[in-house]
Design a protein around this motif. Structure first.
Motif, PDB file in Angstrom:
ATOM      1  N   GLN A  54       5.885   5.178 -25.094  1.00 39.41           N
ATOM      2  CA  GLN A  54       4.813   4.286 -24.806  1.00 39.41           C
ATOM      3  C   GLN A  54       3.983   4.510 -23.441  1.00 39.41           C
ATOM      4  N   LYS A  55       4.567   4.822 -22.266  1.00 34.20           N
ATOM      5  CA  LYS A  55       4.297   4.917 -20.944  1.00 34.20           C
ATOM      6  C   LYS A  55       3.249   6.282 -21.263  1.00 34.20           C
ATOM      7  N   ARG A  56       3.524   7.324 -21.677  1.00 29.21           N
ATOM      8  CA  ARG A  56       2.989   8.562 -22.009  1.00 29.21           C
ATOM      9  C   ARG A  56       1.682   8.298 -22.813  1.00 29.21           C
ATOM     10  N   GLU A  57       1.749   7.407 -23.816  1.00 28.77           N
ATOM     11  CA  GLU A  57       0.503   6.911 -24.520  1.00 28.77           C
ATOM     12  C   GLU A  57      -0.412   6.219 -23.818  1.00 28.77           C
ATOM     13  N   ASN A  77       0.846  -1.131   0.036  1.00 27.40           N
ATOM     14  CA  ASN A  77       0.045   0.047   0.135  1.00 27.40           C
ATOM     15  C   ASN A  77       0.752   1.356   0.070  1.00 27.40           C
ATOM     16  N   ILE A  78       0.572   2.141  -0.965  1.00 30.68           N
ATOM     17  CA  ILE A  78       1.500   3.379  -1.051  1.00 30.68           C
ATOM     18  C   ILE A  78       0.715   4.554  -1.076  1.00 30.68           C
ATOM     19  N   THR A  79       1.151   5.535  -1.013  1.00 27.69           N
ATOM     20  CA  THR A  79       0.363   6.964  -0.617  1.00 27.69           C
ATOM     21  C   THR A  79       0.258   7.604  -2.083  1.00 27.69           C
ATOM     22  N   ARG A  80      -0.543   8.457  -2.301  1.00 25.98           N
ATOM     23  CA  ARG A  80      -0.671   9.324  -3.785  1.00 25.98           C
ATOM     24  C   ARG A  80       0.416   9.884  -3.693  1.00 25.98           C
ATOM     25  N   THR A  81       1.224  10.624  -2.955  1.00 25.04           N
ATOM     26  CA  THR A  81       2.513  11.263  -3.154  1.00 25.04           C
ATOM     27  C   THR A  81       3.628  10.124  -4.017  1.00 25.04           C
ATOM     28  N   GLN A  82       3.684   9.048  -3.271  1.00 23.74           N
ATOM     29  CA  GLN A  82       4.396   7.947  -3.663  1.00 23.74           C
ATOM     30  C   GLN A  82       4.064   7.382  -5.172  1.00 23.74           C
ATOM     31  N   ALA A  83       2.643   7.309  -5.439  1.00 24.18           N
ATOM     32  CA  ALA A  83       2.276   6.867  -6.674  1.00 24.18           C
ATOM     33  C   ALA A  83       2.538   7.894  -7.771  1.00 24.18           C
ATOM     34  N   GLY A  84       2.485   9.329  -7.339  1.00 27.31           N
ATOM     35  CA  GLY A  84       2.760  10.330  -8.245  1.00 27.31           C
ATOM     36  C   GLY A  84       4.289  10.246  -8.719  1.00 27.31           C
ATOM     37  N   MET A  85       5.189   9.968  -7.620  1.00 28.18           N
ATOM     38  CA  MET A  85       6.555  10.075  -8.089  1.00 28.18           C
ATOM     39  C   MET A  85       6.768   8.892  -8.773  1.00 28.18           C
ATOM     40  N   TYR A  86       6.135   7.466  -8.658  1.00 30.68           N
ATOM     41  CA  TYR A  86       6.631   6.355  -9.576  1.00 30.68           C
ATOM     42  C   TYR A  86       6.140   6.846 -11.064  1.00 30.68           C
ATOM     43  N   ILE A  87       4.826   7.541 -11.059  1.00 31.56           N
ATOM     44  CA  ILE A  87       4.072   7.664 -12.402  1.00 31.56           C
ATOM     45  C   ILE A  87       5.172   8.645 -12.994  1.00 31.56           C
ATOM     46  N   TRP A  88       5.732   9.829 -12.324  1.00 31.26           N
ATOM     47  CA  TRP A  88       6.376  10.743 -12.937  1.00 31.26           C
ATOM     48  C   TRP A  88       7.842  10.017 -13.582  1.00 31.26           C
ATOM     49  N   GLN A  89       8.466   8.946 -12.795  1.00 35.30           N
ATOM     50  CA  GLN A  89       9.591   8.414 -13.167  1.00 35.30           C
ATOM     51  C   GLN A  89       9.325   7.744 -14.341  1.00 35.30           C
ATOM     52  N   LEU A  90       8.399   7.187 -14.599  1.00 36.25           N
ATOM     53  CA  LEU A  90       8.103   6.348 -15.832  1.00 36.25           C
ATOM     54  C   LEU A  90       7.998   7.117 -16.971  1.00 36.25           C
ATOM     55  N   LEU A  91       7.172   8.284 -16.825  1.00 39.41           N
ATOM     56  CA  LEU A  91       6.913   9.451 -17.892  1.00 39.41           C
ATOM     57  C   LEU A  91       7.948  10.066 -18.399  1.00 39.41           C
ATOM     58  N   PHE A  92       8.826  10.337 -17.516  1.00 39.29           N
ATOM     59  CA  PHE A  92       9.868  11.417 -17.807  1.00 39.29           C
ATOM     60  C   PHE A  92      10.939  11.014 -18.765  1.00 39.29           C
ATOM     61  N   PRO A  93      11.600   9.781 -19.151  1.00 38.50           N
ATOM     62  CA  PRO A  93      12.442   9.467 -19.975  1.00 38.50           C
ATOM     63  C   PRO A  93      12.083   9.786 -21.380  1.00 38.50           C
ATOM     64  N   ASN A  94      13.001  10.446 -22.165  1.00 35.62           N
ATOM     65  CA  ASN A  94      12.606  10.927 -23.378  1.00 35.62           C
ATOM     66  C   ASN A  94      13.157   9.771 -24.354  1.00 35.62           C
TER      67      ASN A  94
END
Length: 583
Positions: free
Chosen positions: A82-85, A59-76
């Motif tokens: 694909q993650k951004r799509e 179980n993770i918090t909203r802040t942690q989930a946001g950080m993980y999503i940001w990490q997946l979407l950031f690489p160019n």
């Protein structure tokens, strides 16, 4: 027969996982599952069916989930794309906009980071963000007042994305032109020392936002942004960035571009206060030698020096004086000595050339290096009073007195084919000259394509040659100017398509020819006769892109020894002396 490789020692083993040693396998699997992370991020957590003996997901918090999503979407890269799509289908942009309205700083930081990653190269998602309810931009601007340096850093990053795009910049300006205070954005320039919290990037993003607004093609946005920055004390913070050794190179570049726009619209008193009062001359000159900063921003630095020496308001005043004196023929028939005192950089450096620089800097397009500004007036320094003229020359002396500035300005005048060979060095070592001739004969058989102008080269030639021309008005600076290699760099500009740079180069060389000890050097480089012998044809005094003036009564003359004007050639119908070819 070679022995078989053992498992784990050769290539037959499993690929090494990117999971850090401190993270459990369950948490690692969750951090790579974008769909499950979106549930924790939105708060709509669905039950997952577990297999027998399978442990429940962490179980993770909203802040942690946001950080993980940001990490997946950031690489160019392809995986990040694909993650951004995939996140578009999950509606992560809409969720991030709602989280911004909550006002909770820990949750807002990853939400802003996700919006930066999603809208940077996707105009559709940028439109979705701007059209979402509640409106996100007011919350982004309010985030600049927060104490968290990381929150302010990511807010500046989103402002940079929004301000650089033509579809979103007007919407941002509608909010910023109201009662919004620009001081929080200006204060982000001081976050460079907090690099571990994103302060260095925040400084760059804030400077890039100011550049995009002040260099905007929309005139009302550019003028309003410059006025607001002056009121918020922006120049003081920008000069501090230029002085900071470890500041982001592009942050320095953006600050120089903004200073150029501020000086363009400022009065001579404000220009003096910004440049002299804040001691901005040396930090601006430091941009010339920076190996990372692009050429177009070095042209901005040269423009800052030009507008300090000769503010645009003086150009406008001289143009107004020329219109007031329109009863007689336009003052374009003065002799060599008088014409050397005219201001050769056209007013197009503030209007026409800035459009090219906006295309090169803001939009990332190549500048048109073919020609100079069209349809602009070249003001005349003779229209000013003696006191103002002395002030202009005095400021030019201050620029020339700085260490290495003359050589840097001369280097900015280079064309795509480079400067002329250093004939003085070749003359000093005749043996090396003979070897170079032999090598040149072998290399001369191959004819390559004509070199093209690089982005920013036309602007750097225009601004740098204009500063050099004003410096050459000071008699004691002519020898140092020639020693800096100005003849080798300015002589090719005589045939350039850029009318403003061509005019400045010719007038600078004429000013150098007034110094008798420089005549051998001018003749060594085969400078045309009409420069060093001063048998100047009347067509030379036609200002760039202006209708030709009325025919003069006589043609002023000065011989090659620099004596006073004594004779004159012919009347109005007489032809000018024949010119020798450059070859």
């Amino acid at each position: 027969m070679p022995p078989k490789k053992e498992k784990g020692k050769g290539g037959g083993g499993k690929k090494k996982s990117a999971r850090p040693p401190w993270m459990s396998e369950g948490l690692w699997d969750l951090s790579q599952n974008l769909q499950k992370l979106s549930e924790f991020y939105s708060g709509d957590i669905k039950e997952t069916k577990l297999k027998e003996g399978q442990a429940p997901p962490p179980n993770i918090t909203r802040t942690q989930a946001g950080m993980y999503i940001w990490q997946l979407l950031f690489p160019n890269n392809k995986q990040g794309k694909q993650k951004r799509e995939e996140s578009v289908k999950l509606g992560i942009v809409e969720v991030s906009v709602k989280i911004l309205a909550s006002g909770k700083a820990p949750d807002m930081t990853p939400a802003l980071g996700i919006l930066v990653a999603m809208t940077g190269d996707n105009p559709v998602q940028r439109g979705v963000m701007l059209d979402a309810k509640p409106a996100p931009l007011p919350n982004v601007l309010s985030a600049l007042n927060d104490e968290s340096a990381s929150l302010r850093a990511v807010a500046c990053a989103l402002l940079r994305v929004v301000s650089r795009e033509s579809d979103s910049r007007p919407r941002l300006w509608r909010l910023m032109r109201a009662d919004w205070d620009w001081s929080p954005l200006v204060a982000c320039l001081d976050l460079t020392d907090m690099s571990q919290l994103g302060g260095r990037s925040a400084c760059y993003d804030a400077a890039a936002t100011m550049e995009a607004m002040c260099c905007a093609p929309e005139g009302d946005i550019a003028n309003g942004a410059c006025t607001a920055l002056l009121a918020a004390g922006g120049p003081k913070h920008m000069v501090k960035v230029l002085r900071t050794r470890h500041a982001h190179p592009m942050a320095k570049a953006c600050c120089v571009a903004v200073l150029n726009q501020l000086l363009q619209r400022a009065s001579p008193e404000v220009c003096e206060e910004v440049v002299v009062g804040l001691s901005a001359l040396e930090p601006v000159a430091g941009v010339f030698g920076h190996p990372v900063i692009p050429l177009v921003y070095k042209a901005h630095a040269a423009a800052c020096m030009l507008r300090y020496v000769m503010p645009d308001s003086l150009w406008r005043a001289s143009a107004a004086a020329a219109k007031a004196a329109a009863a007689g023929p336009p003052p374009g028939t003065a002799g060599t000595d008088a014409s050397a005192g005219e201001m050769g950089s056209p007013q197009g450096t503030a209007s026409g050339m800035s459009a090219d620089m906006q295309a090169g800097v803001v939009r990332g397009l190549e500048t048109e290096g073919g020609g100079g500004p069209g349809g602009v007036e070249v003001p005349d320094l003779e229209l000013m009073d003696d006191e103002t003229r002395e002030q202009v020359v005095g400021r030019a002396r201050k620029v020339a007195a700085m260490d290495g500035v003359l050589r840097a300005l001369v280097g900015l005048c280079v064309g795509p084919d480079g400067p002329l060979p250093d004939l003085e060095a070749v003359k000093a070592t005749p043996e090396a000259a003979a070897d170079d001739k032999k090598k040149g004969k072998k290399k001369g058989k191959k004819k390559g394509k004509k070199a093209k102008m690089e982005p920013g080269m036309a602007e750097s030639q225009t601004y740098a040659s204009a500063v050099l021309r004003l410096v050459s008005l000071a008699e004691e600076q002519r020898v140092p100017l020639a020693a800096a290699g100005s003849i080798r760099y300015l002589l090719p500009l005589i045939d350039a398509k850029n009318s403003a740079a061509r005019w400045n180069a010719r007038q600078t060389l004429i000013n150098l020819s007034l110094c008798p000890e420089l005549l051998p050097k001018l003749q060594l480089y085969k400078v045309p006769d009409y420069v060093h012998q001063a048998n100047v044809p009347q067509t030379h005094f036609e200002r760039p892109l202006q209708p030709p003036p009325a025919a003069p009564n006589k043609l002023e003359h000065q011989d090659s020894l620099g004596r006073k004007k004594e004779g004159a050639t012919g009347g109005a119908g007489a032809k000018p002396p024949a010119l020798k070819s450059k070859a």
